[in-house]
Enzyme design. Structure first.
Site, mmCIF file in Angstrom:
data_model
loop_
_atom_site.group_PDB
_atom_site.id
_atom_site.type_symbol
_atom_site.label_atom_id
_atom_site.label_comp_id
_atom_site.label_asym_id
_atom_site.label_seq_id
_atom_site.Cartn_x
_atom_site.Cartn_y
_atom_site.Cartn_z
ATOM 1 N N GLY A 130 0.794 -1.212 0.037
ATOM 2 C CA GLY A 130 -0.070 0.126 -0.171
ATOM 3 C C GLY A 130 0.928 1.452 0.007
ATOM 4 O O GLY A 130 0.331 2.365 0.551
ATOM 5 N N CYS A 131 1.773 1.276 -0.632
ATOM 6 C CA CYS A 131 2.959 2.350 -0.644
ATOM 7 C C CYS A 131 3.045 3.009 -1.993
ATOM 8 O O CYS A 131 2.513 2.459 -2.838
ATOM 9 C CB CYS A 131 4.376 1.724 -0.427
ATOM 10 S SG CYS A 131 5.757 2.858 -0.357
ATOM 11 N N GLY A 132 3.437 4.214 -1.973
ATOM 12 C CA GLY A 132 3.365 4.873 -3.387
ATOM 13 C C GLY A 132 4.527 4.180 -4.261
ATOM 14 O O GLY A 132 4.404 4.475 -5.363
#
Length: 158
Positions: free
Chosen positions: A35-37
């Site tokens: 769920g990270c950029g």
């Protein structure tokens, strides 16, 4: 500990896997999050794996939920996400911590071998360590380093 081969890590089923099983291979060890950029780096990592795996290259994926809770979910949920969105096929291990008092011993050793932008501390998800065939850390790349820029370094070791 004198090389990456001295460590055992837990696979997603919490079974100990000796890293000696990867002896003689070029390794890229990465702490990841779904769920990270920077999660789209999974695509670049998979492209590297597809290109070099048959030449003795392995990517070892260690999900890490330490950075703003960006790797939530069970091993099954993480695998499903990575398979569905990025078709990853490289080995993924149990979720770990990479900083602080509960940091996995492997990451304590990796950070002792090569400092990064914040010294020894892992700055974020997708920090990368390139390991030579002798089990030694040769390079450390920041989280923001695009996996495709690692091609020359990997080719030089293969």
């Amino acid at each position: 500990m004198t090389s990456v081969y001295d460590f055992s890590v837990l696979n997603q089923d919490k079974q100990a896997i000796p890293l000696d099983a990867y002896r003689g291979k070029v390794l890229l060890i990465v702490n990841t999050a779904t769920g990270c950029g920077l999660t789209p780096q999974y695509q670049g990592l998979q492209e590297l794996y597809d290109r070099y795996q048959n030449q003795g290259f392995e990517i070892l994926d260690f999900p890490c939920n330490q950075f703003m809770g960006q790797a939530p979910g069970s091993a099954e949920e993480i695998n499903a996400f990575c398979s569905l969105h990025y078709q990853t096929t490289f080995p993924r291990f149990a979720k770990i911590k990479v900083n602080g008092k509960e940091a996995d011993p492997l990451y304590v050793w990796l950070k002792d071998q090569k400092s990064g932008p914040l010294g020894k501390r892992i700055e974020w998800n997708f920090a990368k360590f390139l390991i030579g065939r002798d089990g030694q850390v040769l390079e450390r790349f920041s989280s923001k380093t695009d996996p495709q820029t690692l091609q020359e370094s990997i080719e030089n070791l293969l």
